[in-house]
Design a protein around this motif. Structure first.
Motif, PDB file in Angstrom:
ATOM      1  N   GLY A 250       1.019  -1.113   0.038  1.00 47.84           N
ATOM      2  CA  GLY A 250      -0.159   0.058   0.192  1.00 47.84           C
ATOM      3  C   GLY A 250       0.995   1.248   0.139  1.00 47.84           C
ATOM      4  N   PRO A 251       0.191   2.267   0.033  1.00 50.42           N
ATOM      5  CA  PRO A 251       0.931   3.844   0.224  1.00 50.42           C
ATOM      6  C   PRO A 251       2.022   4.029   1.110  1.00 50.42           C
ATOM      7  N   ASP A 252       1.893   3.225   2.141  1.00 51.05           N
ATOM      8  CA  ASP A 252       2.853   3.557   3.343  1.00 51.05           C
ATOM      9  C   ASP A 252       4.066   2.182   3.183  1.00 51.05           C
ATOM     10  N   GLY A 253       3.991   1.516   2.083  1.00 52.98           N
ATOM     11  CA  GLY A 253       4.929   0.647   1.848  1.00 52.98           C
ATOM     12  C   GLY A 253       5.059  -0.642   2.791  1.00 52.98           C
ATOM     13  N   VAL A 254       4.434  -0.648   3.852  1.00 49.92           N
ATOM     14  CA  VAL A 254       4.375  -1.664   5.008  1.00 49.92           C
ATOM     15  C   VAL A 254       3.167  -2.479   5.090  1.00 49.92           C
ATOM     16  N   HIS A 255       1.938  -1.890   4.949  1.00 47.08           N
ATOM     17  CA  HIS A 255       0.817  -2.468   4.857  1.00 47.08           C
ATOM     18  C   HIS A 255       0.191  -2.795   3.613  1.00 47.08           C
ATOM     19  N   PRO A 256       0.089  -3.987   3.399  1.00 50.06           N
ATOM     20  CA  PRO A 256      -0.573  -4.515   1.973  1.00 50.06           C
ATOM     21  C   PRO A 256      -1.673  -3.826   1.356  1.00 50.06           C
ATOM     22  N   SER A 257      -1.656  -3.439   0.048  1.00 56.34           N
ATOM     23  CA  SER A 257      -2.891  -2.905  -0.476  1.00 56.34           C
ATOM     24  C   SER A 257      -3.963  -3.866  -0.558  1.00 56.34           C
ATOM     25  N   LEU A 258      -5.152  -3.760  -0.987  1.00 56.71           N
ATOM     26  CA  LEU A 258      -6.119  -4.712  -1.323  1.00 56.71           C
ATOM     27  C   LEU A 258      -5.449  -5.746  -2.208  1.00 56.71           C
ATOM     28  N   ALA A 259      -4.879  -5.452  -3.374  1.00 55.02           N
ATOM     29  CA  ALA A 259      -4.302  -6.445  -4.213  1.00 55.02           C
ATOM     30  C   ALA A 259      -3.473  -7.258  -3.391  1.00 55.02           C
ATOM     31  N   GLY A 260      -2.640  -6.777  -2.478  1.00 55.15           N
ATOM     32  CA  GLY A 260      -1.786  -7.708  -1.665  1.00 55.15           C
ATOM     33  C   GLY A 260      -2.240  -8.414  -0.690  1.00 55.15           C
ATOM     34  N   GLN A 261      -3.441  -7.861  -0.305  1.00 52.04           N
ATOM     35  CA  GLN A 261      -4.092  -8.836   0.792  1.00 52.04           C
ATOM     36  C   GLN A 261      -4.652 -10.095  -0.101  1.00 52.04           C
ATOM     37  N   LYS A 262      -5.327  -9.587  -1.140  1.00 55.29           N
ATOM     38  CA  LYS A 262      -5.877 -10.671  -2.207  1.00 55.29           C
ATOM     39  C   LYS A 262      -4.694 -11.568  -2.446  1.00 55.29           C
ATOM     40  N   ALA A 263      -3.591 -11.176  -3.057  1.00 49.00           N
ATOM     41  CA  ALA A 263      -2.384 -12.335  -3.268  1.00 49.00           C
ATOM     42  C   ALA A 263      -2.219 -13.195  -1.915  1.00 49.00           C
ATOM     43  N   ILE A 264      -2.231 -12.629  -0.826  1.00 48.44           N
ATOM     44  CA  ILE A 264      -2.060 -13.334   0.436  1.00 48.44           C
ATOM     45  C   ILE A 264      -2.916 -14.522   0.490  1.00 48.44           C
ATOM     46  N   ALA A 265      -4.196 -14.233   0.414  1.00 52.06           N
ATOM     47  CA  ALA A 265      -5.375 -15.050   0.380  1.00 52.06           C
ATOM     48  C   ALA A 265      -5.192 -16.022  -0.675  1.00 52.06           C
ATOM     49  N   ARG A 266      -4.919 -15.652  -1.885  1.00 51.45           N
ATOM     50  CA  ARG A 266      -4.749 -16.555  -2.864  1.00 51.45           C
ATOM     51  C   ARG A 266      -3.609 -17.518  -2.532  1.00 51.45           C
ATOM     52  N   ALA A 267      -2.473 -17.254  -2.175  1.00 48.69           N
ATOM     53  CA  ALA A 267      -1.287 -18.116  -1.804  1.00 48.69           C
ATOM     54  C   ALA A 267      -1.849 -19.095  -0.613  1.00 48.69           C
ATOM     55  N   PHE A 268      -2.365 -18.552   0.355  1.00 46.81           N
ATOM     56  CA  PHE A 268      -2.904 -19.380   1.499  1.00 46.81           C
ATOM     57  C   PHE A 268      -3.859 -20.213   0.932  1.00 46.81           C
ATOM     58  N   VAL A 269      -4.832 -20.173   0.278  1.00 46.98           N
ATOM     59  CA  VAL A 269      -5.724 -21.170  -0.379  1.00 46.98           C
ATOM     60  C   VAL A 269      -4.961 -22.151  -1.118  1.00 46.98           C
ATOM     61  N   GLU A 270      -4.329 -21.820  -2.019  1.00 48.30           N
ATOM     62  CA  GLU A 270      -3.279 -22.741  -2.785  1.00 48.30           C
ATOM     63  C   GLU A 270      -2.534 -23.496  -2.272  1.00 48.30           C
ATOM     64  N   ARG A 271      -1.781 -22.970  -1.174  1.00 44.07           N
ATOM     65  CA  ARG A 271      -0.944 -23.850  -0.470  1.00 44.07           C
ATOM     66  C   ARG A 271      -1.522 -24.988   0.297  1.00 44.07           C
ATOM     67  N   LEU A 272      -2.498 -24.537   0.974  1.00 45.07           N
ATOM     68  CA  LEU A 272      -3.123 -25.669   1.804  1.00 45.07           C
ATOM     69  C   LEU A 272      -4.091 -26.671   1.094  1.00 45.07           C
ATOM     70  N   SER A 273      -4.595 -26.005   0.062  1.00 48.60           N
ATOM     71  CA  SER A 273      -5.285 -27.017  -0.794  1.00 48.60           C
ATOM     72  C   SER A 273      -4.483 -27.952  -1.654  1.00 48.60           C
ATOM     73  N   GLU A 274      -3.204 -27.692  -1.880  1.00 45.57           N
ATOM     74  CA  GLU A 274      -2.384 -28.473  -2.534  1.00 45.57           C
ATOM     75  C   GLU A 274      -1.535 -29.642  -1.475  1.00 45.57           C
ATOM     76  N   SER A 275      -1.226 -28.938  -0.233  1.00 44.73           N
ATOM     77  CA  SER A 275      -0.475 -29.810   0.797  1.00 44.73           C
ATOM     78  C   SER A 275      -1.197 -30.597   1.490  1.00 44.73           C
TER      79      SER A 275
END
Length: 283
Positions: A250-275
């Motif tokens: 996000g604008p402060d360089g520390v807190h993820p943007s909504l796109a960043g939060q979405k990327a975290i959610a995507r990675a979380f789902v993909e990692r758990l569903s695969e492993s």
């Protein structure tokens, strides 16, 4: 307008019911007044962030194969999933709120509870102090831990130091994990804290005023510790890159943007569903 934006940021990341819910009279009306809002305005601001999280979840479900990944998440009917973290999790449009909406949209009949125990500005030491009352007491089936960003924050002019040393961070995380292992039957998932956009962070007026300094070397060291653990690890540092992808921070360089939060959610789902995936088929 600037004051309104500041108030909305406070509502996004500061949740008085988590910190002071035990105080008499700490209801919605009082919390709204403390933010300078009336209850209707307060609900409207909160609902707008929640709508962002719901929208991000629906966008993810439109991606090829992603809905099936949500189906394969290893959460069983009636499970309680607790997210432990700092402001990255506490955010009203955080990765965990997106995951909650994913499950509501795709698997409503499973009745999976997602509880957000993220606490903005908390270090691992502060979370350790509250862990039994805040998390163990909920009798979780799953605990997802994303901590370390506040530990790594350096304060003051150079030479400076992180708020919590990497050695103490490791000991705190080890203690939190041990308590969970001994006092709950919960499955555990680690998420590495995302990397920074150091240039943005260094020029943000509030960080300049507080002399807060953010270095990727510090946050990567915490990620290195987490990557060595035996539990399931979702490596967000790999997703964000070094320095962080400017679209994901996000604008402060520390807190993820909504796109960043979405990327975290995507990675979380993909990692758990695969492993670990089994989803509703194994119930």
């Amino acid at each position: 307008m600037q004051n309104q934006m500041m108030i909305e940021k406070l509502v996004q990341f500061t949740h008085l019911e988590k910190l002071y819910g035990y105080l008499p009279g700490m209801d919605e009306a009082l919390m709204a007044r403390l933010f300078g809002l009336d209850p209707e305005e307060y609900r409207e601001v909160r609902s707008r962030f929640d709508a962002n999280a719901r929208g991000a979840a629906r966008e993810l479900l439109e991606e090829p194969g992603f809905a099936e990944s949500v189906d394969r998440l290893p959460f069983r009917e009636g499970d309680t999933v607790v997210g432990v973290g700092d402001s990255i999790t506490d955010d009203l449009q955080s990765w965990l709120e997106i995951v909650r909406h994913l499950l509501q949209e795709r698997r409503p009949e499973d009745g999976i509870r997602v509880i957000n125990r993220g606490l903005s500005a908390h270090t691992t030491a502060m979370v350790l102090r509250r862990f039994i009352a805040d998390v163990v007491s909920l009798k979780p089936d799953w605990i997802v831990c994303l901590l370390g960003g506040n530990d790594a924050t350096r304060i003051g002019p150079e030479p400076n130091k992180p708020q919590v040393s990497i050695e103490e961070t490791a000991e705190n995380l080890e203690a939190i994990r041990r308590i969970a292992r001994e006092q709950t039957g919960a499955d555990w998932v680690w998420i590495t804290p995302p990397t920074y956009d150091e240039e943005r962070a260094s020029s943000l007026p509030p960080f300049e005023m507080g002399q807060s300094v953010f270095r990727n070397d510090d946050i990567v060291a915490i990620g290195d510790y987490i990557r060595e653990q035996g539990d399931t690890v979702v490596d967000i540092q790999e997703v964000f890159g070094i320095p962080a992808d400017p679209e994901l921070q996000g604008p402060d360089g520390v807190h993820p943007s909504l796109a960043g939060q979405k990327a975290i959610a995507r990675a979380f789902v993909e990692r758990l569903s695969e492993s670990l995936g089994g989803g509703t088929e194994d119930v």
